[in-house]
Design a protein around this motif. Sequence first.
Motif, PDB file in Angstrom:
ATOM      1  N   PHE A 353       3.937   2.990  -6.944  1.00  0.00           N
ATOM      2  CA  PHE A 353       3.744   1.543  -6.804  1.00  0.00           C
ATOM      3  C   PHE A 353       2.808   1.144  -5.656  1.00  0.00           C
ATOM      4  CE2 PHE A 353       7.672   1.858  -9.233  1.00  0.00           C
ATOM      5  CZ  PHE A 353       7.479   0.880 -10.203  1.00  0.00           C
ATOM      6  N   HIS A 354       2.169   2.123  -4.994  1.00  0.00           N
ATOM      7  CA  HIS A 354       1.447   1.763  -3.774  1.00  0.00           C
ATOM      8  C   HIS A 354       0.338   0.746  -4.022  1.00  0.00           C
ATOM      9  CE1 HIS A 354      -1.371   4.745  -5.320  1.00  0.00           C
ATOM     10  NE2 HIS A 354      -2.248   4.328  -4.420  1.00  0.00           N
ATOM     11  N   ASP A 355      -0.263   0.777  -5.175  1.00  0.00           N
ATOM     12  CA  ASP A 355      -1.393  -0.125  -5.449  1.00  0.00           C
ATOM     13  C   ASP A 355      -1.027  -1.300  -6.341  1.00  0.00           C
ATOM     14  OD1 ASP A 355      -3.473   0.732  -3.929  1.00  0.00           O
ATOM     15  OD2 ASP A 355      -4.372   2.030  -5.461  1.00  0.00           O
ATOM     16  N   GLY A 357      -0.324  -4.203  -5.853  1.00  0.00           N
ATOM     17  CA  GLY A 357      -0.961  -5.474  -5.494  1.00  0.00           C
ATOM     18  C   GLY A 357      -2.320  -5.658  -6.149  1.00  0.00           C
ATOM     19  N   LYS A 358      -2.883  -4.575  -6.684  1.00  0.00           N
ATOM     20  CA  LYS A 358      -4.214  -4.693  -7.318  1.00  0.00           C
ATOM     21  C   LYS A 358      -4.170  -5.549  -8.575  1.00  0.00           C
ATOM     22  CE  LYS A 358      -6.826  -0.826  -5.541  1.00  0.00           C
ATOM     23  NZ  LYS A 358      -7.306   0.524  -5.830  1.00  0.00           N
ATOM     24  N   ILE A 359      -2.957  -5.809  -9.069  1.00  0.00           N
ATOM     25  CA  ILE A 359      -2.837  -6.673 -10.233  1.00  0.00           C
ATOM     26  C   ILE A 359      -3.390  -8.061  -9.903  1.00  0.00           C
ATOM     27  CG2 ILE A 359      -0.502  -7.615  -9.822  1.00  0.00           C
ATOM     28  CD1 ILE A 359      -1.642  -6.245 -13.173  1.00  0.00           C
ATOM     29  N   ARG A 382      -6.796  -7.191   0.276  1.00  0.00           N
ATOM     30  CA  ARG A 382      -5.566  -7.978   0.253  1.00  0.00           C
ATOM     31  C   ARG A 382      -4.481  -7.369  -0.645  1.00  0.00           C
ATOM     32  NH1 ARG A 382      -7.586 -13.787  -1.021  1.00  0.00           N
ATOM     33  NH2 ARG A 382      -9.565 -13.454   0.034  1.00  0.00           N
ATOM     34  N   HIS A 383      -4.832  -6.331  -1.421  1.00  0.00           N
ATOM     35  CA  HIS A 383      -3.850  -5.794  -2.383  1.00  0.00           C
ATOM     36  C   HIS A 383      -2.624  -5.190  -1.675  1.00  0.00           C
ATOM     37  CE1 HIS A 383      -5.614  -1.770  -1.619  1.00  0.00           C
ATOM     38  NE2 HIS A 383      -4.515  -1.270  -2.163  1.00  0.00           N
ATOM     39  N   THR A 384      -2.767  -4.757  -0.427  1.00  0.00           N
ATOM     40  CA  THR A 384      -1.620  -4.157   0.271  1.00  0.00           C
ATOM     41  C   THR A 384      -0.564  -5.220   0.587  1.00  0.00           C
ATOM     42  OG1 THR A 384      -2.868  -4.421   2.312  1.00  0.00           O
ATOM     43  CG2 THR A 384      -2.895  -2.244   1.322  1.00  0.00           C
ATOM     44  N   SER A 406       1.127  -0.273   4.049  1.00  0.00           N
ATOM     45  CA  SER A 406       0.360   0.400   5.115  1.00  0.00           C
ATOM     46  C   SER A 406      -0.419   1.639   4.658  1.00  0.00           C
ATOM     47  CB  SER A 406       1.312   0.815   6.252  1.00  0.00           C
ATOM     48  OG  SER A 406       2.037  -0.278   6.713  1.00  0.00           O
ATOM     49  N   HIS A 407      -0.615   1.825   3.340  1.00  0.00           N
ATOM     50  CA  HIS A 407      -1.271   3.078   2.941  1.00  0.00           C
ATOM     51  C   HIS A 407      -2.776   3.074   3.214  1.00  0.00           C
ATOM     52  CE1 HIS A 407      -1.698   0.705  -0.827  1.00  0.00           C
ATOM     53  NE2 HIS A 407      -2.799   1.440  -1.026  1.00  0.00           N
ATOM     54  N   HIS A 408      -3.321   1.927   3.659  1.00  0.00           N
ATOM     55  CA  HIS A 408      -4.739   1.910   4.039  1.00  0.00           C
ATOM     56  C   HIS A 408      -4.932   1.802   5.543  1.00  0.00           C
ATOM     57  CE1 HIS A 408      -6.654   2.047   0.116  1.00  0.00           C
ATOM     58  NE2 HIS A 408      -5.731   1.192  -0.330  1.00  0.00           N
ATOM     59  N   GLU A 409      -3.829   1.956   6.292  1.00  0.00           N
ATOM     60  CA  GLU A 409      -3.983   2.007   7.754  1.00  0.00           C
ATOM     61  C   GLU A 409      -4.597   3.365   8.103  1.00  0.00           C
ATOM     62  OE1 GLU A 409      -3.527  -0.466   9.602  1.00  0.00           O
ATOM     63  OE2 GLU A 409      -1.944  -1.739   8.742  1.00  0.00           O
ATOM     64  N   ALA A 435      -2.493  11.359   0.239  1.00  0.00           N
ATOM     65  CA  ALA A 435      -2.444  11.602  -1.205  1.00  0.00           C
ATOM     66  C   ALA A 435      -3.421  10.688  -1.939  1.00  0.00           C
ATOM     67  CB  ALA A 435      -1.013  11.367  -1.705  1.00  0.00           C
ATOM     68  N   ASP A 436      -3.455   9.433  -1.521  1.00  0.00           N
ATOM     69  CA  ASP A 436      -4.321   8.424  -2.136  1.00  0.00           C
ATOM     70  C   ASP A 436      -5.798   8.811  -1.962  1.00  0.00           C
ATOM     71  OD1 ASP A 436      -5.100   5.996  -3.280  1.00  0.00           O
ATOM     72  OD2 ASP A 436      -5.040   4.922  -1.363  1.00  0.00           O
ATOM     73  N   ALA A 437      -6.152   9.179  -0.732  1.00  0.00           N
ATOM     74  CA  ALA A 437      -7.550   9.518  -0.449  1.00  0.00           C
ATOM     75  C   ALA A 437      -7.968  10.773  -1.217  1.00  0.00           C
ATOM     76  CB  ALA A 437      -7.727   9.733   1.055  1.00  0.00           C
TER      77      ALA A 437
HETATM   78 FE   LIG Z   1      -4.620   1.181  -2.311  1.00  0.00          FE
END
Ligand SMILES: [Fe+2]
Length: 507
Positions: A353-355, A357-359, A382-384, A406-409, A435-437
Amino acid sequence: MRKNRAVSQEKEFSILTLDDDKIMTLTLQSYFQALGFHVDAENDPFTAIERIRTNHYDILLLDFLMRPVNGDEVVRRVREFNKDIFIILLTGHKSMAPPLKTIRDLDIQGYYEKSDRFDQLELLVESCSKSIKQMRTIRGYRDGLRTVLEKIPLLSQIRNMQALMSGVLEQLRELLDCEDGLIYLDASAIDLENAGEKKSDSYFSGMGIYEGCTELGRTSFDKISQSDSLFTDKEEHVHMAALCAEGGRPFGVVMVHRRTKVPEEKAQLFAVYVKQVGGVMGNLIYQSLLQRQNEELNKAYIETVDVLRKMVDAKDFYTRGHSDRVSYYAVLIGQAMGKEAACVERLRVGGLFHDIGKIGVPDAILQKPSRLTEEEYDRIRRHTTLGKQMLLSVSSMHDILPMVESHHEWYNGSGYPAGLAGEAIAQEARIVSVADAFDAMTSKRTYRTNLTLEEAVAQLRDGKGTQFDPEIVDAFIGVIDRTEDILGRLKDTFSDLNIQGNQEVGV
Ligand SMILES: [Fe+2]
């Protein structure tokens, strides 16, 4: 006529009569015994004081002029340890009576001039008995209410209805000194109270002669819900009261039976107690309904969010399957770091579910093949925060909020949305970040081709201490080194997840 009534009413009172004149004490003893009182006679003042100290007497009848000490001195000593006993002072003649101030100061309830007739004394003793009775009732109420107030909070801590019912019966056993009792909660009434869709069960708990008498519980409930909320059968010593939440309709009944008559104050206490219990049980029913509805709502919400998540993945052809893979990598990292099962499970869900907010990010921006403008990039960033807001209302998702937010911190503090650094970023978010990167690097994107595994590992190494937590990168590289063909494995793992052709995302 009055004597007969007195016999039946006054049996429960005890008198000590004290006079240095034996004939006087014997006369008083036989007179009041005939009226049904328990009477002891004593001729020595000091022995009398000790008898009062060690035994219970309601009334003391004592002579004023005695040897070796007078009656007022005896009263003074008695009052030092007993303020409750009613005292009537007997005097030989009006002129020999103690001063009024002494009578007041020593809390003497009355005095009586000795004569051949005891009518006046009898009236005085009767009046004392009435006061004692009233005091006993008041004390009974006070003690009972205090006990109820102590007991009810204990019940509020019980979260299971059957255990709560047993607790109530146990308390009733103590409160009313009764052996037999039952509680019945009616299924249809509980449903009515709850307006819930799921059918509830009836509840029954019984003790003593009522053990297992569910049917009696049912009929008693019918009886009580058709009449007032209280029912008493004085001859059978049965008391019944309806269970209702405040202002609500009855949903159950409590019934007790005592082998002997229930004193009036206990009967009233029973009504007060059952009213309180109704509130506690109503709360528990209401809470379990709320919990049930909440669980259903949560489930429905999670299902919706999951659909949204898949929509996010599906929105962008190039990122399809991204959240599944991030989840997979995050789990591998968590396991490699020796995290406990609950943490690994959070990483799995957080990865998925980390992303989310991209919806809320327009497709045109997400799928834009050319370079993003600063404003467009801002929308993506802003998706975070948006993702966190979306999941905030689902209590079961609260554990994963730090990963979503916080996965883009960056480890050095130059990431977004808050610019947190190092340990200030939740460790699980730091794991999802790696993991995301890694998935972004090894997947083909609209704006670049994917890196090879070696190139991706090199980039992870380069990012140690700047973008990534070095410890987490090391753990992940360890996994990659130990796992033969990690990207190929992924293809097998997600073959049933409709990630068509992993070659499309660079695997
Ligand atoms: Fe993301």
